[in-house]
Design a protein around this motif. Structure first.
Motif, short mmCIF file in Angstrom:
data_model
loop_
_atom_site.label_atom_id
_atom_site.label_comp_id
_atom_site.label_asym_id
_atom_site.label_seq_id
_atom_site.Cartn_x
_atom_site.Cartn_y
_atom_site.Cartn_z
N ILE A 163 -48.74 -4.75 -6.15
CA ILE A 163 -49.69 -5.59 -5.40
C ILE A 163 -49.01 -6.14 -4.16
O ILE A 163 -49.57 -6.15 -3.06
CB ILE A 163 -50.21 -6.72 -6.31
N PHE A 164 -47.77 -6.57 -4.32
CA PHE A 164 -47.01 -7.10 -3.19
C PHE A 164 -46.86 -6.05 -2.10
O PHE A 164 -47.09 -6.32 -0.91
CB PHE A 164 -45.65 -7.54 -3.75
N PHE A 165 -46.51 -4.81 -2.51
CA PHE A 165 -46.32 -3.77 -1.49
C PHE A 165 -47.63 -3.43 -0.80
O PHE A 165 -47.68 -3.24 0.43
CB PHE A 165 -45.72 -2.52 -2.12
N MET A 177 -50.14 -5.36 -0.36
CA MET A 177 -50.48 -6.43 0.57
C MET A 177 -49.69 -6.33 1.85
O MET A 177 -50.22 -6.58 2.94
CB MET A 177 -50.19 -7.78 -0.08
N ALA A 178 -48.40 -5.97 1.74
CA ALA A 178 -47.60 -5.85 2.95
C ALA A 178 -48.15 -4.75 3.85
O ALA A 178 -48.27 -4.91 5.07
CB ALA A 178 -46.14 -5.57 2.58
N ILE A 179 -48.52 -3.62 3.22
CA ILE A 179 -49.08 -2.52 4.01
C ILE A 179 -50.41 -2.93 4.64
O ILE A 179 -50.69 -2.61 5.81
CB ILE A 179 -49.26 -1.28 3.12
N ALA A 180 -51.23 -3.66 3.89
CA ALA A 180 -52.51 -4.10 4.45
C ALA A 180 -52.29 -5.02 5.64
O ALA A 180 -53.04 -4.97 6.62
CB ALA A 180 -53.32 -4.82 3.37
N ALA A 181 -51.25 -5.87 5.55
CA ALA A 181 -50.97 -6.77 6.67
C ALA A 181 -50.59 -5.97 7.91
O ALA A 181 -51.08 -6.25 9.01
CB ALA A 181 -49.84 -7.73 6.29
#
Lengths: 99, 363, 176
Positions: free
Chosen positions: A61-63, A65-69
């Motif tokens: 989930i963290f990764f 989210m980073a890609i979505a950002a």
């Protein structure tokens, strides 16, 4: 049972986001559709943490989210460029590569 | 029984949070007056009893309640209504992670004076402060006014710029105390000593973090010297210009509640929280037990609660003192400070802390 | 039982929020309903035991990414989109009708799947951090590089530059 409900919900959310991406013409709304699809994937990973009691789901989930950002930042930068220089915000007018 | 205790703690925290705003307006006006060598409001009283002018906040609250709730026709309806609620709700919710006392058993049931104790610890605090950006943004936009839109956007850009420095400056604290849970951090601070005589407070272990965090929370709560958004109300217009009466006071309730919550966070992370300097929770119970018997836990809880409130009040007084001492930053100076000075400083601080901790654990 | 019912209600509200985002014509309204959906999603993550994910969903997604979206919408005055189509063509009906059996079939497969019984222990933050920096160290460093690249790209593209080669200049040929 909780996790299965969430996986099915994630499936439905993915379809909702997909339809938002297809049916909207403005770039901002299409990007919102992309965010919805990414969140649907996040929900499935979170359901995975309920099943497997692992740390892996939350790390994914963290990764994601980073890609979505990153993708939101770059997409919005391109939108700003387009609206500033070409005054375009609908994808109907982006026809330069049409063969 | 645990549920009843939880509800009692929740109600206590809410009541404290709601009463901060009126008290702080009184403190600000009196302290401003003392700094400026005058007296401040001391005339409003009830039946002739003017206790240092404490009747003033009551009078202000009554006045604001009875003001006309103007519904201008040119504002965006839904967002105009919602925008004052966001700072209030997030400010009060941010108070929920602060531990107001140590966990103890009272007549057999566990009593934990921290409303929300989850594994994520004080990250919930950052979640609430991230959400409070929307109050300012939506208030500025929904007023359908170019000046308030620009003011609101500038204020929210300032808030999200300083959130970075805030988060980065707190990572060394997590590295030092090895946990995100505020109860554990306060426990670690009260139960060990640095160099044999100093209590193991965060301010002695990570002083640079303390200073960076103190600066960034001024920017987060839109207080002077970073209050370009509100101060513009004196110059042209701020994001608050279309709000009057109770809606305006909801913004300030949220701002003061957020200030109070940040003071609580600083006290818990850097100043030892609810613990008195050389006394631990167990030694306090040991002192009080012979006198009060099984009500000793409640007495100790009240002592710890009072200690924490005193520490939070000291930080709030620092907030007010800085407001009336320092001039306001210009917007470009503000953004430059946030990105060019605070962010690299926080990163270097993190790097050095990690090196020192890694070296000392490697030996 | 109560957990399951609450989770079902939350999921239905979440679907409602996301459908509202797809349908509503004003851009700020769409962003606001998406933020509401993210808050609900964070609540669902908390129910599922993913506390770290719940917190960073609010901090990162609802508190940073959506703020950037709302900024861009407010600064660029994105126009209120006209409702997409008044007459619904055959393609629309077919697409929605064809997606429903897919959904139903996959849902049946998911409901019949036997979830592996793993003994439940709470996942602490330390486990997540340990796994992140030991097993997933390589993706972590790559993601940091990706963020740096995205940062540079966004600043370069959106930078106000008078001498941009691809700007439309009145009366001159494009691209030169």
């Amino acid at each position: 049972m909780d996790a299965k409900i969430c996986i099915i919900c994630g499936l439905i959310l993915f379809f909702v986001g997909f339809f938002a991406l297809l049916y909207r013409k403005n770039i901002i709304f299409m990007m919102l559709g992309i965010e919805m699809m990414l969140n649907a994937a996040n929900l499935v990973f979170a359901a995975g943490t309920q099943i497997y009691h692992n740390a892996d789901g939350q790390i994914m989930i963290f990764f994601i989210m980073a890609i979505a950002a990153c993708e939101a930042a770059v997409g919005l930068a391109m939108l700003i460029w387009l609206s500033r220089n070409r005054k375009i915000m609908d994808t109907d007018h982006l026809t330069l590569l049409r063969g | 029984m645990t549920i009843i205790f939880s509800i009692i703690v929740f109600a206590m925290v809410l009541i404290v949070g709601f009463h901060v705003a009126p008290l702080m307006t009184w403190v600000e006006r009196r302290q401003c007056a003392f700094i400026q060598r005058r007296v401040g409001p001391n005339r409003v009283g009830i039946f002739g009893f003017t206790l240092f002018g404490l009747g003033q906040p009551i009078a202000d609250a009554v006045k604001l309640l009875f003001k006309e709730d103007g519904n201008p026709s040119y504002v965006q309806p839904f967002f105009y209504f919602i925008a004052p609620l966001i700072p209030s709700v997030t400010g009060l919710a941010a108070l929920m992670v602060i531990p107001f006392g140590a966990q103890d058993t009272f007549f057999g049931t566990v009593f934990s004076p921290q409303v929300l104790s989850v594994g994520a610890g004080f990250l919930l605090f950052f979640a609430m402060s991230s959400m409070s950006v929307y109050g300012v943004t939506l208030a500025g936009w929904s007023s359908n006014n170019k000046y308030s839109l620009l003011g609101g956007l500038r204020a929210s850009a300032q808030m999200i710029s300083y959130e970075l420095g805030m988060g980065l400056s707190l990572i060394p604290i997590v590295l030092i105390y090895q946990t995100l849970d505020l109860q554990q951090i306060v426990y670690a601070q009260s139960h060990s000593y640095l160099f044999g005589f100093l209590p193991d407070w965060g301010i002695f272990r990570a002083p640079v973090s303390f200073f960076i965090f103190l600066i960034t929370i001024f920017a987060e709560t839109n207080r002077l010297p970073f209050d370009l958004a509100e101060g513009e109300a004196e110059l042209i217009a701020g994001f608050l210009v279309e709000y009057g009466g109770m809606r305006w006071s909801l913004f300030f309730l949220g701002e003061y509640a957020m200030m109070f919550a940040f003071s609580g966070l600083i006290s818990c992370l850097f100043l030892g929280g609810y613990s008195l300097p050389y006394l631990t929770h167990e030694s306090l119970i040991h002192i009080v037990q012979p006198i009060l018997g099984s009500f000793g836990s409640i007495a100790v809880f009240l002592i710890e609660f009072a200690t924490l409130i005193v520490k939070m009040s000291i930080i709030m007084l620092i907030f007010v003192q800085v407001r009336f001492t320092v001039p306001r930053f210009r917007y470009d100076q503000l953004m430059k400070l946030g990105w060019v000075t605070i962010l690299p400083l926080a990163l270097i601080n993190l790097f050095v802390t990690a090196l020192v901790l890694g070296y000392s654990s490697f030996k | 039982m109560i957990m399951t019912v609450t989770l079902t209600i939350l999921c239905l509200l979440l679907i409602l929020c996301f459908v509202t985002t797809s349908i509503i014509p004003t851009p700020v309204g769409a962003c606001a309903s998406l933020i509401g959906g993210f808050l609900l999603l964070s609540f669902i993550y908390g129910f599922l035991g993913a506390h770290f994910a719940a917190v960073i969903q609010i901090i990162v997604y609802a508190g940073a990414i959506m703020v950037v979206f709302v900024f861009v919408v407010m600064l660029l005055n994105v126009p209120t989109q006209d409702l997409p189509k008044v007459k619904i063509s055959l393609a629309d009906i077919l697409s929605i009708l064809l997606s429903i059996p897919v959904l139903i079939l996959v849902s049946i497969k998911i409901l019949n799947w036997q979830a592996p019984m793993i003994d439940s222990q709470n996942v602490e933050m330390k486990d997540i951090a340990r796994k992140m920096f030991i097993d997933y160290l390589w993706p972590f460093e790559l993601i940091s590089f990706l963020l740096l690249t995205a940062l540079v790209a966004a600043i370069t593209v959106a930078h106000k530059n008078k001498g941009s080669r691809y700007m439309l200049k009145e009366g001159s040929d494009h691209g030169r």
